[in-house]
Design a protein around this motif. Structure first.
Motif, PDB file in Angstrom:
ATOM      1  N   ALA A  35      48.742  48.101 -26.617  1.00  0.00           N
ATOM      2  CA  ALA A  35      48.911  48.974 -25.163  1.00  0.00           C
ATOM      3  C   ALA A  35      49.454  48.632 -24.529  1.00  0.00           C
ATOM      4  CB  ALA A  35      47.332  48.451 -24.145  1.00  0.00           C
ATOM      5  N   PHE A  36      49.965  49.222 -22.996  1.00  0.00           N
ATOM      6  CA  PHE A  36      51.071  49.591 -21.667  1.00  0.00           C
ATOM      7  C   PHE A  36      50.400  48.471 -21.458  1.00  0.00           C
ATOM      8  CE2 PHE A  36      52.340  50.372 -18.095  1.00  0.00           C
ATOM      9  CZ  PHE A  36      53.726  50.596 -17.998  1.00  0.00           C
ATOM     10  N   LEU A 101      45.038  50.519 -29.462  1.00  0.00           N
ATOM     11  CA  LEU A 101      44.987  50.814 -28.357  1.00  0.00           C
ATOM     12  C   LEU A 101      45.326  50.824 -27.351  1.00  0.00           C
ATOM     13  CD1 LEU A 101      42.271  47.787 -27.580  1.00  0.00           C
ATOM     14  CD2 LEU A 101      44.044  48.919 -25.876  1.00  0.00           C
ATOM     15  N   SER A 102      44.579  52.244 -26.659  1.00  0.00           N
ATOM     16  CA  SER A 102      45.208  52.948 -25.249  1.00  0.00           C
ATOM     17  C   SER A 102      46.836  53.698 -25.750  1.00  0.00           C
ATOM     18  CB  SER A 102      44.921  52.018 -24.124  1.00  0.00           C
ATOM     19  OG  SER A 102      45.235  52.524 -23.237  1.00  0.00           O
ATOM     20  N   MET A 103      48.085  52.718 -25.314  1.00  0.00           N
ATOM     21  CA  MET A 103      48.719  53.535 -25.503  1.00  0.00           C
ATOM     22  C   MET A 103      49.904  53.526 -26.681  1.00  0.00           C
ATOM     23  SD  MET A 103      53.398  52.793 -24.154  1.00  0.00           S
ATOM     24  CE  MET A 103      53.033  51.069 -24.945  1.00  0.00           C
ATOM     25  N   TYR A 106      47.851  56.750 -28.983  1.00  0.00           N
ATOM     26  CA  TYR A 106      48.595  57.377 -28.149  1.00  0.00           C
ATOM     27  C   TYR A 106      49.324  57.831 -29.744  1.00  0.00           C
ATOM     28  CZ  TYR A 106      47.420  56.952 -23.473  1.00  0.00           C
ATOM     29  OH  TYR A 106      46.190  57.064 -22.086  1.00  0.00           O
ATOM     30  N   ARG A 140      53.449  57.937 -13.275  1.00  0.00           N
ATOM     31  CA  ARG A 140      54.395  57.413 -13.864  1.00  0.00           C
ATOM     32  C   ARG A 140      56.113  56.992 -13.131  1.00  0.00           C
ATOM     33  NH1 ARG A 140      50.461  55.957 -17.952  1.00  0.00           N
ATOM     34  NH2 ARG A 140      49.640  57.401 -19.081  1.00  0.00           N
ATOM     35  N   MET A 159      48.723  46.665 -12.858  1.00  0.00           N
ATOM     36  CA  MET A 159      47.924  46.852 -13.932  1.00  0.00           C
ATOM     37  C   MET A 159      46.802  45.788 -14.124  1.00  0.00           C
ATOM     38  SD  MET A 159      49.223  49.608 -15.039  1.00  0.00           S
ATOM     39  CE  MET A 159      48.680  48.990 -16.511  1.00  0.00           C
ATOM     40  N   LEU A 163      44.139  47.086 -16.264  1.00  0.00           N
ATOM     41  CA  LEU A 163      43.393  46.251 -17.170  1.00  0.00           C
ATOM     42  C   LEU A 163      41.917  45.906 -17.457  1.00  0.00           C
ATOM     43  CD1 LEU A 163      46.859  45.611 -18.464  1.00  0.00           C
ATOM     44  CD2 LEU A 163      45.861  47.554 -18.780  1.00  0.00           C
ATOM     45  N   MET A 198      54.899  58.207 -22.577  1.00  0.00           N
ATOM     46  CA  MET A 198      53.770  57.873 -21.833  1.00  0.00           C
ATOM     47  C   MET A 198      53.327  59.501 -21.079  1.00  0.00           C
ATOM     48  SD  MET A 198      51.842  54.320 -21.823  1.00  0.00           S
ATOM     49  CE  MET A 198      52.180  53.999 -20.303  1.00  0.00           C
ATOM     50  N   LEU A 225      40.565  52.938 -16.807  1.00  0.00           N
ATOM     51  CA  LEU A 225      41.356  53.711 -17.773  1.00  0.00           C
ATOM     52  C   LEU A 225      41.376  55.106 -18.244  1.00  0.00           C
ATOM     53  CD1 LEU A 225      44.245  50.629 -17.744  1.00  0.00           C
ATOM     54  CD2 LEU A 225      44.190  52.889 -16.178  1.00  0.00           C
ATOM     55  N   HIS A 251      39.485  47.662 -19.998  1.00  0.00           N
ATOM     56  CA  HIS A 251      40.837  48.461 -21.164  1.00  0.00           C
ATOM     57  C   HIS A 251      40.663  47.864 -22.033  1.00  0.00           C
ATOM     58  CE1 HIS A 251      42.857  51.854 -21.434  1.00  0.00           C
ATOM     59  NE2 HIS A 251      43.910  50.489 -21.583  1.00  0.00           N
TER      60      HIS A 251
HETATM   61  C1  MLT Z   1      47.777  51.330 -21.906  1.00  0.00           C
HETATM   62  O1  MLT Z   1      47.004  51.311 -21.478  1.00  0.00           O
HETATM   63  O2  MLT Z   1      48.551  51.593 -22.851  1.00  0.00           O
HETATM   64  C2  MLT Z   1      47.888  52.573 -20.767  1.00  0.00           C
HETATM   65  O3  MLT Z   1      46.559  51.918 -19.089  1.00  0.00           O
HETATM   66  C3  MLT Z   1      47.572  53.993 -20.942  1.00  0.00           C
HETATM   67  C4  MLT Z   1      47.829  54.521 -20.181  1.00  0.00           C
HETATM   68  O4  MLT Z   1      48.289  54.309 -19.356  1.00  0.00           O
HETATM   69  O5  MLT Z   1      47.388  56.216 -20.509  1.00  0.00           O
END
Ligand code: MLT
Length: 272
Positions: A35-36, A101-103, A106, A140, A159, A163, A198, A225, A251
């Motif tokens: 994740a980010f 997980l999350s990012m 993606y 962002r 964050m 998180l 992202m 989140l 998260h």
């Molecule tokens: C993450 O946990 O990777 C981020 O919260 C993802 C996001 O900011 O979209």
């Protein structure tokens, strides 16, 4: 204890991954995408999955957990997905269970779009399929400025409370410190690159109906989140996806409730 090593791959633009394994032929490869704004160290409670016969591969996205801004040149989830594909190539892995997980989710969507044959199964944890809306993109851009002017510590301040779930923040300050330390090991350049990747990621909602491999969706009950309702609709849109909700987790469900998270994952893996 499983063995664990840090692997460097791609000579031209150094990339790294941690790999955890037990002696003998693995039952399969499990790739964990972080994740980010963390890094592969967020999977510290998942190394033990190697005890169940899995080779656990934990790539770092470009520039993450690097002392200098080594290779933090990615500006897209396509770059990250390409790196994961190169890593699997280096490891001569033909197909793997890929968890994002999350990012990381993606990036898993992007990898599925370009190379579905690499997937034995998919796990989507605390993530979402839609692209950023204008408000999210503006946020962002603001965070890119914060990283430039105030550094990684300011990003961590912002964050960490988002998180972790409310229960974790109330009862587990040590985890809060660990997550903060994981964030602080990243250079602002890596964080800025991830924010850019992202904010420009494509929409993956359209992809969901075409996912025809075993899929598990996991979400922390206290995730603000990517709240559980998002995971419910994502799981509903993927044919035959399973959904597991993790109580008392936000998260970072894998770190907040590792036993519940690992049990859900192992149960899914055992049925592949
Ligand atoms: C993450 O946990 O990777 C981020 O919260 C993802 C996001 O900011 O979209």
């Amino acid at each position: 204890m499983p063995s664990c090593s840090r692997l460097r791959y791609l000579e031209s633009h150094p990339r790294t991954a941690s790999v955890s394994w037990r002696d003998g032929e693995p039952v399969g490869t499990l790739v964990l995408l972080h994740a980010f704004p963390l890094g592969a160290r967020m999977w510290e409670s998942q190394h033990s999955l190697a005890d169940h016969g899995w080779r656990v591969v934990m790539p770092q996205f470009r520039g993450f957990d690097c002392a200098k801004s080594d290779g933090a040149d990615a500006a897209s989830v396509e770059d990250y997905a390409g790196d994961v594909s190169d890593l699997l190539d280096t490891l001569t892995v033909e197909s793997a269970v890929i968890l994002g997980l999350s990012m990381g989710g993606y990036v898993a969507f992007e990898l599925y779009r370009r190379a579905p044959h690499l997937f034995r199964a998919l796990v989507l944890a605390d993530t979402r399929p839609d692209a950023d809306n204008p408000e999210a993109r503006a946020n962002r851009a603001r965070m890119i400025d914060v990283a430039a002017t105030s550094g990684t510590a300011a990003i961590a301040d912002e964050m960490v409370p988002r998180l972790l779930g409310e229960s974790t923040r109330r009862t587990n300050p040590a985890l809060e410190d660990r997550v903060r330390a994981m964030i602080l090991s990243n250079q602002p350049s890596a964080i800025q690159a991830a924010l850019r990747s992202m904010m420009t990621r494509p929409d993956s909602v359209i992809l969901l109906a075409s996912i025809d491999i075993p899929t598990l969706v996991i979400v922390g009950e206290e995730d603000t989140l990517t709240p559980p309702a998002m995971s419910v609709s994502m799981a509903n849109a993927i044919p035959n996806a399973e959904l597991v909700r993790v109580p008392l987790a936000g998260h970072l469900a894998n770190l907040e409730q590792p036993q519940v998270f690992n049990r859900a994952l192992l149960s899914f893996l055992a049925r592949l």
